[in-house]
Design a protein around this motif. Sequence first.
Motif, PDB file in Angstrom:
ATOM      1  N   LEU A  47      86.632  45.217  23.494  1.00 32.30           N
ATOM      2  CA  LEU A  47      86.302  45.027  24.908  1.00 32.30           C
ATOM      3  C   LEU A  47      85.315  46.089  25.394  1.00 32.30           C
ATOM      4  O   LEU A  47      84.394  45.782  26.156  1.00 32.30           O
ATOM      5  N   ARG A  48      85.517  47.327  24.934  1.00 26.97           N
ATOM      6  CA  ARG A  48      84.560  48.386  25.314  1.00 26.97           C
ATOM      7  C   ARG A  48      83.171  48.068  24.788  1.00 26.97           C
ATOM      8  O   ARG A  48      82.169  48.240  25.495  1.00 26.97           O
ATOM      9  N   ALA A  49      83.119  47.601  23.528  1.00 29.12           N
ATOM     10  CA  ALA A  49      81.827  47.233  22.945  1.00 29.12           C
ATOM     11  C   ALA A  49      81.203  46.085  23.748  1.00 29.12           C
ATOM     12  O   ALA A  49      79.995  46.076  24.016  1.00 29.12           O
ATOM     13  N   ARG A  50      82.031  45.135  24.169  1.00 31.34           N
ATOM     14  CA  ARG A  50      81.547  43.992  24.951  1.00 31.34           C
ATOM     15  C   ARG A  50      81.043  44.463  26.327  1.00 31.34           C
ATOM     16  O   ARG A  50      80.007  43.982  26.814  1.00 31.34           O
ATOM     17  N   VAL A  51      81.782  45.412  26.928  1.00 34.04           N
ATOM     18  CA  VAL A  51      81.358  45.959  28.220  1.00 34.04           C
ATOM     19  C   VAL A  51      80.008  46.652  28.077  1.00 34.04           C
ATOM     20  O   VAL A  51      79.109  46.483  28.914  1.00 34.04           O
ATOM     21  N   VAL A  52      79.834  47.422  27.016  1.00 37.43           N
ATOM     22  CA  VAL A  52      78.547  48.104  26.783  1.00 37.43           C
ATOM     23  C   VAL A  52      77.448  47.063  26.620  1.00 37.43           C
ATOM     24  O   VAL A  52      76.362  47.177  27.208  1.00 37.43           O
ATOM     25  N   GLU A  53      77.741  46.010  25.854  1.00 41.91           N
ATOM     26  CA  GLU A  53      76.761  44.951  25.633  1.00 41.91           C
ATOM     27  C   GLU A  53      76.425  44.243  26.946  1.00 41.91           C
ATOM     28  O   GLU A  53      75.251  43.991  27.248  1.00 41.91           O
ATOM     29  N   LEU A  54      77.449  43.963  27.739  1.00 44.14           N
ATOM     30  CA  LEU A  54      77.220  43.296  29.026  1.00 44.14           C
ATOM     31  C   LEU A  54      76.442  44.194  29.981  1.00 44.14           C
ATOM     32  O   LEU A  54      75.582  43.706  30.737  1.00 44.14           O
ATOM     33  N   ASN A  55      76.730  45.493  29.962  1.00 48.84           N
ATOM     34  CA  ASN A  55      75.969  46.430  30.802  1.00 48.84           C
ATOM     35  C   ASN A  55      74.500  46.443  30.414  1.00 48.84           C
ATOM     36  O   ASN A  55      73.618  46.482  31.269  1.00 48.84           O
ATOM     37  N   LYS A  56      74.246  46.426  29.085  1.00 53.32           N
ATOM     38  CA  LYS A  56      72.856  46.377  28.619  1.00 53.32           C
ATOM     39  C   LYS A  56      72.190  45.088  29.098  1.00 53.32           C
ATOM     40  O   LYS A  56      71.055  45.104  29.583  1.00 53.32           O
ATOM     41  N   SER A  57      72.916  43.966  28.935  1.00 51.08           N
ATOM     42  CA  SER A  57      72.367  42.677  29.372  1.00 51.08           C
ATOM     43  C   SER A  57      72.097  42.687  30.867  1.00 51.08           C
ATOM     44  O   SER A  57      71.061  42.197  31.325  1.00 51.08           O
ATOM     45  N   LEU A  58      73.037  43.231  31.632  1.00 55.72           N
ATOM     46  CA  LEU A  58      72.868  43.299  33.082  1.00 55.72           C
ATOM     47  C   LEU A  58      71.646  44.141  33.439  1.00 55.72           C
ATOM     48  O   LEU A  58      70.843  43.759  34.296  1.00 55.72           O
ATOM     49  N   HIS A  59      71.499  45.279  32.770  1.00 57.33           N
ATOM     50  CA  HIS A  59      70.356  46.149  33.021  1.00 57.33           C
ATOM     51  C   HIS A  59      69.048  45.408  32.705  1.00 57.33           C
ATOM     52  O   HIS A  59      68.091  45.458  33.479  1.00 57.33           O
ATOM     53  N   GLN A  60      69.030  44.722  31.552  1.00 61.91           N
ATOM     54  CA  GLN A  60      67.834  43.968  31.180  1.00 61.91           C
ATOM     55  C   GLN A  60      67.569  42.852  32.190  1.00 61.91           C
ATOM     56  O   GLN A  60      66.430  42.621  32.586  1.00 61.91           O
ATOM     57  N   TYR A  61      68.641  42.172  32.600  1.00 61.19           N
ATOM     58  CA  TYR A  61      68.495  41.088  33.569  1.00 61.19           C
ATOM     59  C   TYR A  61      67.942  41.629  34.885  1.00 61.19           C
ATOM     60  O   TYR A  61      67.042  41.045  35.472  1.00 61.19           O
ATOM     61  N   THR A 115      63.730  42.268  38.567  1.00 63.98           N
ATOM     62  CA  THR A 115      62.889  43.163  39.352  1.00 63.98           C
ATOM     63  C   THR A 115      61.419  42.878  39.052  1.00 63.98           C
ATOM     64  O   THR A 115      60.602  42.821  39.971  1.00 63.98           O
ATOM     65  N   ALA A 116      61.098  42.685  37.779  1.00 64.62           N
ATOM     66  CA  ALA A 116      59.716  42.383  37.409  1.00 64.62           C
ATOM     67  C   ALA A 116      59.290  41.056  38.030  1.00 64.62           C
ATOM     68  O   ALA A 116      58.181  40.943  38.568  1.00 64.62           O
ATOM     69  N   MET A 117      60.175  40.067  37.986  1.00 65.52           N
ATOM     70  CA  MET A 117      59.849  38.763  38.578  1.00 65.52           C
ATOM     71  C   MET A 117      59.693  38.893  40.089  1.00 65.52           C
ATOM     72  O   MET A 117      58.783  38.304  40.680  1.00 65.52           O
ATOM     73  N   GLU A 118      60.582  39.663  40.714  1.00 62.85           N
ATOM     74  CA  GLU A 118      60.486  39.878  42.157  1.00 62.85           C
ATOM     75  C   GLU A 118      59.188  40.605  42.507  1.00 62.85           C
ATOM     76  O   GLU A 118      58.542  40.287  43.504  1.00 62.85           O
ATOM     77  N   LEU A 119      58.818  41.580  41.667  1.00 59.27           N
ATOM     78  CA  LEU A 119      57.561  42.295  41.909  1.00 59.27           C
ATOM     79  C   LEU A 119      56.373  41.347  41.799  1.00 59.27           C
ATOM     80  O   LEU A 119      55.455  41.393  42.620  1.00 59.27           O
ATOM     81  N   ARG A 120      56.408  40.482  40.769  1.00 60.09           N
ATOM     82  CA  ARG A 120      55.319  39.517  40.623  1.00 60.09           C
ATOM     83  C   ARG A 120      55.254  38.596  41.827  1.00 60.09           C
ATOM     84  O   ARG A 120      54.176  38.309  42.358  1.00 60.09           O
TER      85      ARG A 120
END
Length: 155
Positions: free
Chosen positions: A55-69, A74-79
Amino acid sequence: MRIAGLGKTSEQWRHKIREEKANTDRWERKFREAQARNEDLEKSLSESRNKRGELRARVVELNKSLHQYRNHNTAMELRASLSKIEEMKGKIEELEASLQNCDMRIQFFEANEDRWKEQLHHAQDQKDMQEQMQPQMQEQLAKIQREMKEQMMES
């Protein structure tokens, strides 16, 4: 011997031994049950720890995904914002051109205002003059009409 319990008969000793064996068996059974429960709990604890690690590994993975998302959003909003800014710049340029056109028309009207005032004044002067001359002209017209009538009568 009787006080110390050593004066028991063999049957009493056998009975006592059977009771002790039964107690021992009961305690061994309870020990094995406790040991089995302990092993089950340790196994459950181990599984829980493994699950927690997953679950911790999944949380880290989800946090990375959230950050990327978020970065992607943000990039799309900037565009999108840049696109809106460009659109607004175009509208601003159109409005500035319209404003300049209006300014030029205002200057034209202001420049012509004096001439119009002059023309109005001149027209009012002419009207005043016509009004002043109107009674004289009516008299002259009446005179001419009378003369023409007289000439027609004579002829």
